[in-house]
Design an enzyme around this catalytic site. Structure first.
Site, mmCIF file in Angstrom:
data_model
loop_
_atom_site.group_PDB
_atom_site.id
_atom_site.type_symbol
_atom_site.label_atom_id
_atom_site.label_comp_id
_atom_site.label_asym_id
_atom_site.label_seq_id
_atom_site.Cartn_x
_atom_site.Cartn_y
_atom_site.Cartn_z
ATOM 1 N N SER A 305 0.763 -1.067 -0.147
ATOM 2 C CA SER A 305 0.158 -0.050 -0.092
ATOM 3 C C SER A 305 0.840 1.224 0.132
ATOM 4 C CB SER A 305 -0.869 0.039 1.209
ATOM 5 O OG SER A 305 -1.668 -1.112 1.233
ATOM 6 N N HIS A 356 0.670 4.714 4.258
ATOM 7 C CA HIS A 356 0.172 5.230 3.144
ATOM 8 C C HIS A 356 0.342 6.792 3.032
ATOM 9 C CE1 HIS A 356 -3.836 2.487 3.260
ATOM 10 N NE2 HIS A 356 -2.530 1.722 3.236
#
Length: 381
Positions: A305, A356
């Site tokens: 991610s 993230h």
């Protein structure tokens, strides 16, 4: 109306805006030009057109407002096909003789907007009689040039026959200028294949299968054994754990979601940037994301991610800095996708938001550094 002076003004202004202020020529309709410029989530349309004259100031205003209504319908139609969050249009009227009723300030005060203000139209006046420009509140890139052009009192440098020949040349130049900006992107869109993107996907799947076989991808011990981010071991010198988490996934759903995201973003980026640059971007963003997670979160974490958010960060940079290509095709989707992923990060439990956001920043800064290096190399040569 002085048609000779009017045509020169319209085309001379358009030429400057296209060449030096990143507008594109959209339409040439009987002397009225439509220009477009995209900046991230915002697209600006600029009409260069003759001032409409009426029998009175009231009639003139009514005719201008009728033009606004037609422009609003057109702008919504175009915006539906090529979405952006904010659409702005300016009717820039050009006055070449004294036969008019409304002042420039009155014209510039007119506006029309949708209920949500996502579409808005305003007007401005380039007065070649009094040599001044009255511009609307909407910010027009190139406004300083427009003001300077209006302030000139020089005659048109071409006779009527020669002017139309020059206009034909300018028209071709403006079309080529836009084509040169979008050509690399269009060529990349026609290409096929993204070997590194598919390689990363294949590695992720193979590693997930191995983890599943040797204890399960959701098993903490297996995650640590395969190289998940685990702060105590990184503290002891296992810095490779800032790299390996990019290729691990916790459960099949995690793998599926990241695979779909990587395939949807990675292919086009790799084809445009090249596999080498794409590799550096992906790895840099992933490492920065894992560093961010290591610094701010004590939890064990894994997943691609951070690297994928790095691709979003790169796209964010490209849509802002190269809106003629990336902003036009992916601007709305990247902004909406980014907002949706950020919301999911706070709503769904167990998501490593630090990885993230770290990856997002890492991808953006990578592209900024790449652009700076390219600029320095071009200056040196």
């Amino acid at each position: 109306m002085n048609v000779h002076e009017l045509n020169y003004a319209i085309w001379a202004i358009a030429r400057e805006l296209v060449h030096h202020h990143r507008y594109s020529l959209m339409d040439n309709d009987e002397g009225m030009l439509t220009l477009k410029r995209r900046d991230g989530i915002r697209v600006t349309y600029l009409y260069l057109m003759p001032l409409v004259y009426g029998q009175s100031a009231e009639q003139q205003e009514a005719e201008i407002r009728e033009q606004f209504a037609h422009s609003m319908d057109w702008m919504k139609m175009v915006g539906f096909r090529r979405p952006a969050l904010v659409h702005r249009m300016v009717h820039l009227y050009i006055r070449t003789d004294a036969g008019y009723q409304m002042s420039g300030e009155q014209i510039a005060s007119l506006h029309l907007s949708s209920l949500t203000e996502s579409h808005r139209i305003e007007a401005g006046l380039i007065d070649l009689v009094d040599n001044r420009a009255v511009l609307p509140q909407i910010v027009i890139p190139g406004a300083e040039f427009i003001q300077q052009f209006a302030a000139r009192s020089e005659p048109v440098p071409y006779d009527e026959t020669r002017l139309y020949e020059v206009i034909d040349v300018w028209h071709g130049e403006m079309l080529r200028a836009h084509q040169e900006r979008v050509e690399p992107f269009e060529e990349a869109g026609r290409k096929r294949g993204a070997p590194l993107t598919f390689a990363f996907v294949a590695i992720n799947v193979v590693v997930w299968l191995l983890m599943t076989y040797y204890g399960g991808s959701t098993n903490t011990a297996t995650l640590i054994q395969f190289g998940a981010k685990y702060a105590p071991l990184i503290d002891e010198g296992e810095y490779w754990r800032l790299v390996t988490p990019m290729f691990l996934h916790i459960g099949g759903l995690h793998l599926w979601f990241n695979t779909v995201s990587l395939l949807s973003l990675g292919g086009r980026i790799e084809r445009v940037l090249g596999s080498g640059t794409f590799f550096l971007l992906y790895m840099t963003a992933g490492i920065v994301g894992n560093l961010s997670s290591y610094w701010f979160s004590p939890s064990i974490s894994a997943g691609a991610s951070g690297a994928i958010f790095g691709l979003m960060g790169a796209l964010l940079y490209l849509t802002v800095k190269e809106p003629d290509t990336w902003g036009e095709m992916m601007g709305f989707s990247i902004y909406s996708g980014l907002v949706m992923n950020v919301i999911l990060g706070f709503v769904v439990p167990g998501i490593d938001n630090y990885a993230h956001f770290g990856g997002l920043v890492g991808g953006y800064l990578f592209m900024a550094a790449r652009a700076l290096l390219t600029k320095k190399e071009a200056a040196a040569s």
